[in-house]
Scaffold this active site. Structure first.
Site, mmCIF file in Angstrom:
data_model
loop_
_atom_site.group_PDB
_atom_site.id
_atom_site.type_symbol
_atom_site.label_atom_id
_atom_site.label_comp_id
_atom_site.label_asym_id
_atom_site.label_seq_id
_atom_site.Cartn_x
_atom_site.Cartn_y
_atom_site.Cartn_z
ATOM 1 N N GLY A 46 0.728 -1.094 0.090
ATOM 2 C CA GLY A 46 0.133 -0.050 -0.102
ATOM 3 C C GLY A 46 1.061 1.137 0.013
ATOM 4 N N GLU A 47 0.539 1.964 0.786
ATOM 5 C CA GLU A 47 1.450 3.245 0.929
ATOM 6 C C GLU A 47 2.046 3.378 2.511
ATOM 7 O OE1 GLU A 47 2.849 5.206 -1.282
ATOM 8 O OE2 GLU A 47 3.767 6.020 0.738
ATOM 9 N N SER A 48 3.231 3.128 2.724
ATOM 10 C CA SER A 48 3.904 3.091 3.895
ATOM 11 C C SER A 48 3.628 4.280 4.765
ATOM 12 C CB SER A 48 5.227 2.541 3.985
ATOM 13 O OG SER A 48 6.063 3.440 3.421
ATOM 14 N N CYS A 78 5.986 -5.407 0.557
ATOM 15 C CA CYS A 78 6.268 -4.138 -0.270
ATOM 16 C C CYS A 78 6.049 -2.964 1.018
ATOM 17 C CB CYS A 78 5.023 -3.979 -1.456
ATOM 18 S SG CYS A 78 5.892 -2.350 -2.388
ATOM 19 N N ARG A 107 12.764 3.649 -0.195
ATOM 20 C CA ARG A 107 11.199 3.743 -0.563
ATOM 21 C C ARG A 107 11.308 3.993 -2.138
ATOM 22 N NH1 ARG A 107 7.992 8.109 1.105
ATOM 23 N NH2 ARG A 107 6.236 6.957 0.027
ATOM 24 N N ILE A 136 5.382 -3.081 -7.439
ATOM 25 C CA ILE A 136 4.709 -1.902 -7.775
ATOM 26 C C ILE A 136 5.331 -0.777 -6.883
ATOM 27 C CG2 ILE A 136 2.610 -0.875 -7.542
ATOM 28 C CD1 ILE A 136 1.175 -3.715 -7.813
ATOM 29 N N ARG A 137 6.185 0.074 -7.579
ATOM 30 C CA ARG A 137 6.710 1.083 -6.773
ATOM 31 C C ARG A 137 7.479 0.742 -5.487
ATOM 32 N NH1 ARG A 137 3.968 5.537 -4.838
ATOM 33 N NH2 ARG A 137 5.326 6.907 -5.183
ATOM 34 N N HIS A 172 4.679 -8.408 -4.448
ATOM 35 C CA HIS A 172 3.382 -8.715 -3.839
ATOM 36 C C HIS A 172 2.954 -10.228 -4.139
ATOM 37 C CE1 HIS A 172 1.827 -4.398 -2.947
ATOM 38 N NE2 HIS A 172 2.721 -4.147 -3.764
ATOM 39 N N GLU A 174 0.771 -11.812 -2.837
ATOM 40 C CA GLU A 174 -0.775 -11.668 -2.807
ATOM 41 C C GLU A 174 -1.273 -11.430 -4.175
ATOM 42 O OE1 GLU A 174 1.145 -9.442 -1.660
ATOM 43 O OE2 GLU A 174 0.134 -7.560 -1.571
#
Ligand code: GLN
Length: 192
Positions: A46-48, A78, A107, A136-137, A172, A174
């Site tokens: 997600g976004e840490s 991630c 990051r 993903i990023r 990821h 998942e």
């Protein structure tokens, strides 16, 4: 046995689906009460920075950190890897991490032009062939400490690591429709 999936933000449903398919009992963790009786933890992508904020506002940061330090097996993917790392480079100034995995991550370290990509990964001792890694990023692992096992690399960079019962992937697992890494984690940490 019960797995807690941190469900504040990000790809938590996908972790849940994989665990459901494996027959693991899941609770989505949003408040500290949801942690009671949890035998293993999953921290999604997600976004840490956002997750760090939400961990503070939900009151989950401290109890989660205590559980992970006390040895509850944890798999971070991630952004989840960033949350576990000892050192975070290019994070936001107020971003916090649990400091339970002796790695340094940058990051978005794969850079803008290849910020998202897929690659077939050779994972140590994983039966059934290579694992499709969805990045993903993704965070770039820049250093791993002596106590950290590297289970997979991409272009010479660690992408799946394990320190005791803490696992982390910069990709990821998942999202690739392949249950094998979750299955192996759950099997190794004895959470079934
Ligand atoms: N770049 C994101 C972060 O810094 C991680 C991306 C992801 O989880 N897919 O948290």
């Amino acid at each position: 046995m019960k797995a807690g999936v941190l469900a504040l933000q990000g790809a938590f449903r996908e972790h849940r689906e994989v665990l459901d398919a494996l027959g693991v009992d899941v609770i989505e963790v949003r408040v500290p009460d949801h942690l009671s009786g949890v035998d293993a933890l999953f921290l999604p992508g997600g976004e840490s920075t956002t997750m760090s904020n939400l961990l503070d506002s939900s009151g989950l940061f401290e109890p989660l950190q205590v559980l992970i330090h006390d040895g509850v097996p944890t798999f971070g993917t991630c952004a989840g890897m960033i949350l576990l790392a000892r050192d975070v480079v290019d994070g936001r100034a107020d971003q916090r991490s649990f400091d339970v995995l002796d790695i340094r991550v940058r990051r978005n370290g794969y850079g803008r032009q290849i910020a998202s990509f897929e690659a077939d990964l050779d994972v140590d001792d994983l039966r059934g062939g290579r694992f499709r890694g969805v990045f993903i990023r993704a965070p770039l692992v820049e250093r791993v400490g002596d106590g950290v096992d590297v289970l997979a690399e991409h272009d010479g960079v660690p992408v799946l690591v394990r320190q005791g019962s803490v696992w982390a992937a910069s990709f990821h697992p998942e999202l690739s429709g392949d249950l094998r890494l979750h299955e192996r984690f759950v099997h190794e940490v004895g959470a079934t």
